[in-house]
Design a protein around this motif. Structure first.
Motif, PDB file in Angstrom:
ATOM      1  N   SER A  73       0.854  -1.182   0.000  1.00 48.47           N
ATOM      2  CA  SER A  73       0.000   0.000   0.000  1.00 48.47           C
ATOM      3  C   SER A  73       0.894   1.237   0.000  1.00 48.47           C
ATOM      4  O   SER A  73       2.029   1.198   0.466  1.00 48.47           O
ATOM      5  CB  SER A  73      -0.932   0.012   1.208  1.00 48.47           C
ATOM      6  N   GLY A  74       0.360   2.319  -0.556  1.00 43.79           N
ATOM      7  CA  GLY A  74       1.111   3.559  -0.596  1.00 43.79           C
ATOM      8  C   GLY A  74       0.486   4.553  -1.553  1.00 43.79           C
ATOM      9  O   GLY A  74      -0.547   4.299  -2.169  1.00 43.79           O
ATOM     10  N   TRP A  75       1.138   5.717  -1.671  1.00 40.92           N
ATOM     11  CA  TRP A  75       0.643   6.776  -2.530  1.00 40.92           C
ATOM     12  C   TRP A  75       1.164   6.594  -3.949  1.00 40.92           C
ATOM     13  O   TRP A  75       2.345   6.349  -4.154  1.00 40.92           O
ATOM     14  CB  TRP A  75       1.087   8.133  -2.006  1.00 40.92           C
ATOM     15  N   LEU A  76       0.267   6.708  -4.928  1.00 48.45           N
ATOM     16  CA  LEU A  76       0.615   6.682  -6.344  1.00 48.45           C
ATOM     17  C   LEU A  76      -0.163   7.772  -7.065  1.00 48.45           C
ATOM     18  O   LEU A  76      -1.309   8.064  -6.721  1.00 48.45           O
ATOM     19  CB  LEU A  76       0.268   5.336  -6.990  1.00 48.45           C
ATOM     20  N   TRP A  77       0.456   8.358  -8.086  1.00 50.40           N
ATOM     21  CA  TRP A  77      -0.263   9.280  -8.960  1.00 50.40           C
ATOM     22  C   TRP A  77      -1.015   8.446  -9.984  1.00 50.40           C
ATOM     23  O   TRP A  77      -0.454   7.546 -10.592  1.00 50.40           O
ATOM     24  CB  TRP A  77       0.723  10.210  -9.668  1.00 50.40           C
ATOM     25  N   ARG A  78      -2.308   8.733 -10.169  1.00 50.58           N
ATOM     26  CA  ARG A  78      -3.131   8.005 -11.139  1.00 50.58           C
ATOM     27  C   ARG A  78      -3.738   8.998 -12.110  1.00 50.58           C
ATOM     28  O   ARG A  78      -4.284  10.024 -11.721  1.00 50.58           O
ATOM     29  CB  ARG A  78      -4.248   7.232 -10.430  1.00 50.58           C
ATOM     30  N   GLN A  79      -3.664   8.692 -13.404  1.00 55.20           N
ATOM     31  CA  GLN A  79      -4.210   9.578 -14.421  1.00 55.20           C
ATOM     32  C   GLN A  79      -5.682   9.249 -14.627  1.00 55.20           C
ATOM     33  O   GLN A  79      -6.051   8.097 -14.810  1.00 55.20           O
ATOM     34  CB  GLN A  79      -3.447   9.411 -15.742  1.00 55.20           C
ATOM     35  N   THR A  80      -6.525  10.287 -14.594  1.00 54.54           N
ATOM     36  CA  THR A  80      -7.957  10.080 -14.795  1.00 54.54           C
ATOM     37  C   THR A  80      -8.219   9.704 -16.247  1.00 54.54           C
ATOM     38  O   THR A  80      -7.449  10.045 -17.148  1.00 54.54           O
ATOM     39  CB  THR A  80      -8.755  11.347 -14.423  1.00 54.54           C
ATOM     40  N   THR A  81      -9.329   9.017 -16.477  1.00 52.10           N
ATOM     41  CA  THR A  81      -9.601   8.500 -17.816  1.00 52.10           C
ATOM     42  C   THR A  81     -10.185   9.550 -18.750  1.00 52.10           C
ATOM     43  O   THR A  81      -9.939   9.515 -19.946  1.00 52.10           O
ATOM     44  CB  THR A  81     -10.575   7.316 -17.730  1.00 52.10           C
ATOM     45  N   VAL A  82     -10.947  10.507 -18.236  1.00 49.29           N
ATOM     46  CA  VAL A  82     -11.628  11.465 -19.110  1.00 49.29           C
ATOM     47  C   VAL A  82     -10.767  12.686 -19.383  1.00 49.29           C
ATOM     48  O   VAL A  82     -10.453  13.007 -20.533  1.00 49.29           O
ATOM     49  CB  VAL A  82     -12.985  11.874 -18.493  1.00 49.29           C
ATOM     50  N   VAL A  99      -4.462   1.623 -17.074  1.00 45.96           N
ATOM     51  CA  VAL A  99      -4.412   2.390 -15.835  1.00 45.96           C
ATOM     52  C   VAL A  99      -3.011   2.973 -15.771  1.00 45.96           C
ATOM     53  O   VAL A  99      -2.028   2.242 -15.650  1.00 45.96           O
ATOM     54  CB  VAL A  99      -4.705   1.513 -14.610  1.00 45.96           C
ATOM     55  N   ASN A 100      -2.922   4.299 -15.901  1.00 45.51           N
ATOM     56  CA  ASN A 100      -1.637   4.988 -15.909  1.00 45.51           C
ATOM     57  C   ASN A 100      -1.302   5.441 -14.496  1.00 45.51           C
ATOM     58  O   ASN A 100      -2.079   6.174 -13.878  1.00 45.51           O
ATOM     59  CB  ASN A 100      -1.674   6.181 -16.862  1.00 45.51           C
ATOM     60  N   LEU A 101      -0.139   5.030 -14.004  1.00 47.24           N
ATOM     61  CA  LEU A 101       0.291   5.337 -12.652  1.00 47.24           C
ATOM     62  C   LEU A 101       1.678   5.945 -12.682  1.00 47.24           C
ATOM     63  O   LEU A 101       2.439   5.720 -13.628  1.00 47.24           O
ATOM     64  CB  LEU A 101       0.317   4.064 -11.792  1.00 47.24           C
ATOM     65  N   CYS A 102       2.010   6.691 -11.649  1.00 47.27           N
ATOM     66  CA  CYS A 102       3.342   7.275 -11.527  1.00 47.27           C
ATOM     67  C   CYS A 102       3.739   7.244 -10.054  1.00 47.27           C
ATOM     68  O   CYS A 102       2.980   7.708  -9.197  1.00 47.27           O
ATOM     69  CB  CYS A 102       3.364   8.701 -12.069  1.00 47.27           C
ATOM     70  N   ALA A 103       4.892   6.670  -9.787  1.00 45.43           N
ATOM     71  CA  ALA A 103       5.398   6.592  -8.418  1.00 45.43           C
ATOM     72  C   ALA A 103       6.263   7.818  -8.120  1.00 45.43           C
ATOM     73  O   ALA A 103       6.609   8.590  -9.013  1.00 45.43           O
ATOM     74  CB  ALA A 103       6.207   5.318  -8.236  1.00 45.43           C
ATOM     75  N   ASN A 104       6.622   7.986  -6.863  1.00 47.16           N
ATOM     76  CA  ASN A 104       7.443   9.128  -6.461  1.00 47.16           C
ATOM     77  C   ASN A 104       8.921   8.916  -6.739  1.00 47.16           C
ATOM     78  O   ASN A 104       9.678   9.876  -6.803  1.00 47.16           O
ATOM     79  CB  ASN A 104       7.232   9.435  -4.984  1.00 47.16           C
TER      80      ASN A 104
END
Length: 185
Positions: free
Chosen positions: A6-15, A87-92
């Motif tokens: 578990s942790g914080w991730l940046w997630r790109q919205t679909t719309v 699902v587009n994600l970006c870690a720190n």
């Protein structure tokens, strides 16, 4: 149910394709769950990695995705789903991205686990053609009830062998009783 990561991730919205910071959990049953905060009260999205995840790409493999501001391209992580969406994600950091990628790949590949409250342990349930698995939502997000239904013909060979052995023993005993009237004549 056990929590794998578990942790914080940046997630790109679909719309609108905006980047939002979400709290993410990967559970032992293969659920990848996104929340608004780390209190896990505002459920946003759930993805079943065991059934819908096709591929996981990271870093420069992620084409067509630009990272959020002040984050390098090395921190990107894209989860390709079976319906063609991503699902587009970006870690720190890059290390955190590698940890998330390895956890997702291991969760996708490993068997399903069930919890046995009597032994206080988790047991692996291999998913094959002899088991039917139903996962129903439980009381809250991240909790699920797993029901494994065994094949009804599993164990038929053992029952057949025991029946043949019992029949042979009964036949041998009855054959000796059939000759008894001729011995006393």
């Amino acid at each position: 149910m056990a929590l794998l990561k578990s942790g914080w991730l940046w997630r790109q919205t679909t719309v609108l394709k905006r980047w939002k910071l979400n709290w993410c959990d990967i559970w032992i049953d293969g659920s990848f769950v996104f929340y608004k905060s780390d209190s896990r009260r505002d459920f946003m999205q759930r993805i079943s990695l065991k059934t819908t995840c096709v591929d996981v790409r990271s870093g420069f493999e992620c084409t067509g995705v630009s990272p959020p501001e002040s984050h390098p391209r090395d921190n990107l992580l894209v989860v390709l789903l079976a319906d063609g969406s991503t699902v587009n994600l970006c870690a720190n950091s890059e290390d955190e991205m590698i940890a998330w990628k390895l956890t997702i790949v291991d969760t996708k590949r490993n068997p399903l686990f069930t919890y046995d409250p009597y032994d206080d342990s988790y047991q692996a349930v291999p998913v094959n053609s002899h088991h039917t698995i139903y996962i129903t939502p439980g009381a809250g997000p991240g909790t699920h009830q797993v029901v494994v239904q065994r094949d009804p013909f599993d164990g038929v060979a053992e029952q057949l062998a025991l029946g043949l052995l019992a029949g042979m023993a009964a036949g041998a005993a009855m054959r000796s009783f059939l000759w008894m009237p001729f011995l006393f004549c």
